[in-house]
Design a protein around this motif. Structure first.
Motif, short mmCIF file in Angstrom:
data_model
loop_
_atom_site.label_atom_id
_atom_site.label_comp_id
_atom_site.label_asym_id
_atom_site.label_seq_id
_atom_site.Cartn_x
_atom_site.Cartn_y
_atom_site.Cartn_z
N SER A 87 73.22 39.29 -7.30
CA SER A 87 73.29 39.63 -8.72
C SER A 87 72.14 38.92 -9.42
CB SER A 87 74.61 39.15 -9.31
OG SER A 87 74.58 39.27 -10.72
N ASP A 88 71.62 39.54 -10.47
CA ASP A 88 70.63 38.84 -11.28
C ASP A 88 71.17 38.58 -12.69
OD1 ASP A 88 70.57 41.49 -12.11
OD2 ASP A 88 68.41 41.55 -12.39
N VAL A 89 72.48 38.86 -12.89
CA VAL A 89 73.05 38.68 -14.23
C VAL A 89 74.36 37.88 -14.22
CG1 VAL A 89 71.98 40.74 -15.22
CG2 VAL A 89 74.21 40.93 -14.12
N SER A 90 74.86 37.48 -13.04
CA SER A 90 76.16 36.79 -13.00
C SER A 90 76.16 35.69 -11.95
CB SER A 90 77.27 37.80 -12.68
OG SER A 90 78.49 37.12 -12.49
N SER A 91 76.68 34.54 -12.33
CA SER A 91 76.80 33.43 -11.38
C SER A 91 78.08 33.55 -10.55
CB SER A 91 76.80 32.10 -12.13
OG SER A 91 77.91 32.03 -13.01
N THR A 92 78.94 34.51 -10.87
CA THR A 92 80.21 34.65 -10.15
C THR A 92 80.28 35.91 -9.30
OG1 THR A 92 81.24 35.76 -12.04
CG2 THR A 92 81.46 33.36 -11.93
N SER A 93 79.16 36.59 -9.12
CA SER A 93 79.14 37.82 -8.33
C SER A 93 79.40 37.51 -6.85
CB SER A 93 77.77 38.50 -8.49
OG SER A 93 77.69 39.64 -7.68
N PHE A 94 80.11 38.42 -6.19
CA PHE A 94 80.31 38.31 -4.75
C PHE A 94 79.14 39.02 -4.08
CE2 PHE A 94 82.12 39.50 -0.64
CZ PHE A 94 82.58 38.26 -0.23
N ASP A 95 78.21 38.24 -3.51
CA ASP A 95 76.95 38.81 -3.04
C ASP A 95 76.41 38.06 -1.83
OD1 ASP A 95 75.95 36.45 -4.21
OD2 ASP A 95 75.32 37.49 -6.03
N GLY A 96 75.09 38.07 -1.65
CA GLY A 96 74.46 37.50 -0.46
C GLY A 96 74.73 36.04 -0.21
N ARG A 97 75.08 35.29 -1.23
CA ARG A 97 75.37 33.86 -1.01
C ARG A 97 76.62 33.67 -0.17
NH1 ARG A 97 76.02 32.83 -7.32
NH2 ARG A 97 75.64 35.04 -7.41
N TYR A 98 77.48 34.71 -0.14
CA TYR A 98 78.73 34.67 0.63
C TYR A 98 78.68 35.59 1.85
CZ TYR A 98 80.03 32.78 -3.89
OH TYR A 98 80.05 32.05 -5.05
N PRO A 147 67.79 32.19 -10.09
CA PRO A 147 68.74 31.82 -11.14
C PRO A 147 70.14 32.38 -10.85
CG PRO A 147 67.10 33.39 -11.98
CD PRO A 147 66.74 33.08 -10.55
N LEU A 148 71.15 31.68 -11.32
CA LEU A 148 72.55 32.12 -11.22
C LEU A 148 73.02 32.28 -9.78
CD1 LEU A 148 72.38 34.94 -13.95
CD2 LEU A 148 73.16 32.58 -14.27
N SER A 149 72.41 31.56 -8.83
CA SER A 149 72.71 31.81 -7.41
C SER A 149 73.51 30.70 -6.73
CB SER A 149 71.41 32.03 -6.64
OG SER A 149 70.64 30.84 -6.60
N ALA A 150 73.92 29.66 -7.45
CA ALA A 150 74.69 28.58 -6.81
C ALA A 150 76.04 29.12 -6.34
CB ALA A 150 74.89 27.43 -7.79
N PRO A 151 76.38 28.90 -5.08
CA PRO A 151 77.68 29.37 -4.58
C PRO A 151 78.83 28.61 -5.25
CG PRO A 151 76.22 28.75 -2.76
CD PRO A 151 75.59 28.27 -4.02
N LEU A 152 79.90 29.33 -5.56
CA LEU A 152 81.08 28.68 -6.12
C LEU A 152 81.85 28.01 -4.99
CD1 LEU A 152 82.34 31.59 -8.41
CD2 LEU A 152 81.03 29.57 -9.09
N ARG A 153 82.46 26.88 -5.29
CA ARG A 153 83.28 26.19 -4.30
C ARG A 153 84.66 26.84 -4.20
NH1 ARG A 153 81.13 21.58 -2.40
NH2 ARG A 153 79.43 20.64 -3.58
N GLN A 154 85.17 27.34 -5.33
CA GLN A 154 86.47 27.99 -5.33
C GLN A 154 86.48 29.11 -6.36
OE1 GLN A 154 89.17 24.78 -6.08
NE2 GLN A 154 88.80 24.77 -8.28
N ASP A 155 87.42 30.04 -6.18
CA ASP A 155 87.52 31.15 -7.11
C ASP A 155 88.42 30.78 -8.29
OD1 ASP A 155 90.15 31.40 -6.21
OD2 ASP A 155 89.79 33.23 -5.07
N ALA A 156 88.64 31.71 -9.19
CA ALA A 156 89.42 31.45 -10.40
C ALA A 156 90.87 31.07 -10.08
CB ALA A 156 89.39 32.67 -11.32
N ALA A 157 91.35 31.46 -8.91
CA ALA A 157 92.72 31.13 -8.51
C ALA A 157 92.79 29.81 -7.74
CB ALA A 157 93.30 32.25 -7.66
#
Length: 195
Positions: free
Chosen positions: A148-159, A115-125
């Protein structure tokens, strides 16, 4: 009144020094405070528990280009780790011989989508987010995948991809943490009670 103000002016630095010293002592004893969105916010304690699936860990990020860029973009704090990075706190989601797939849908470990692990295509900027180059890989003997197990916007293993176990400072155990109490879906309505 002047005497009280003078005493307060003298007491403030002393009180600040006492608080700072108490904080340093707590840190040296093993206390770690998380204020990021990577794991539940709160107080943790370092332990000698083994690094295993589901454990929370504190680590120094690897010195790779994607992490340096994350620091430049303020995804990560500056700190005392090699490279000038601050510590990261994440959850261990994959260990040696686990099969990992990263897609637009998210990160799957041994076929189970996290859960919450989809990579973002772009950041807030609006800047494009980095992607780990491999989309299908097996975790090596000395590696772990941290997320992260609590945030979809964490900078983690997906990146970042997997990191070496040597990066991990300690397994951390929650002592006093805040969990988001809000339900994902509203609870079902209670049936009307007749008296």
């Amino acid at each position: 009144m002047k005497k009280i103000l003078r005493m307060a002016a003298l007491a403030a630095p002393i009180a600040g020094s006492v608080v700072l010293a108490a904080g340093v002592l707590c840190y040296l004893a093993g206390a770690r405070v998380n204020t990021s969105k990577s794991i539940p916010v709160g107080l943790y304690w370092t332990s000698d528990r083994p690094v295993e699936r589901g454990a929370y860990v504190v680590l120094c990020p690897p010195q790779v280009g994607v992490v340096a860029e994350a620091l430049r973009r303020d995804y990560l704090p500056a700190g005392f780790c090699p490279g000038g990075y601050g510590f990261m706190m994440k959850k261990v989601v994959a260990l040696k011989e686990d099969v990992v797939d990263i897609s637009d849908a998210g990160v799957a470990v041994n076929g189970a989508l996290l859960p919450l692990s989809a990579p973002l295509r772009q950041d807030a900027a609006g800047r494009p987010m980095p992607r780990y180059q491999a989309t299908h890989f097996v975790i090596g003997n000395s590696e772990v995948l941290l997320m992260s197990d609590v945030s979809s916007t964490s900078f983690d293993g997906r990146y970042i991809g997997p990191v070496n176990r040597a990066q991990i400072e300690a397994v951390i155990v929650p002592v006093l943490v805040r969990h988001d109490e809000r339900p994902i879906h509203p609870p079902p309505a209670r049936p009307a009670q007749h008296h």
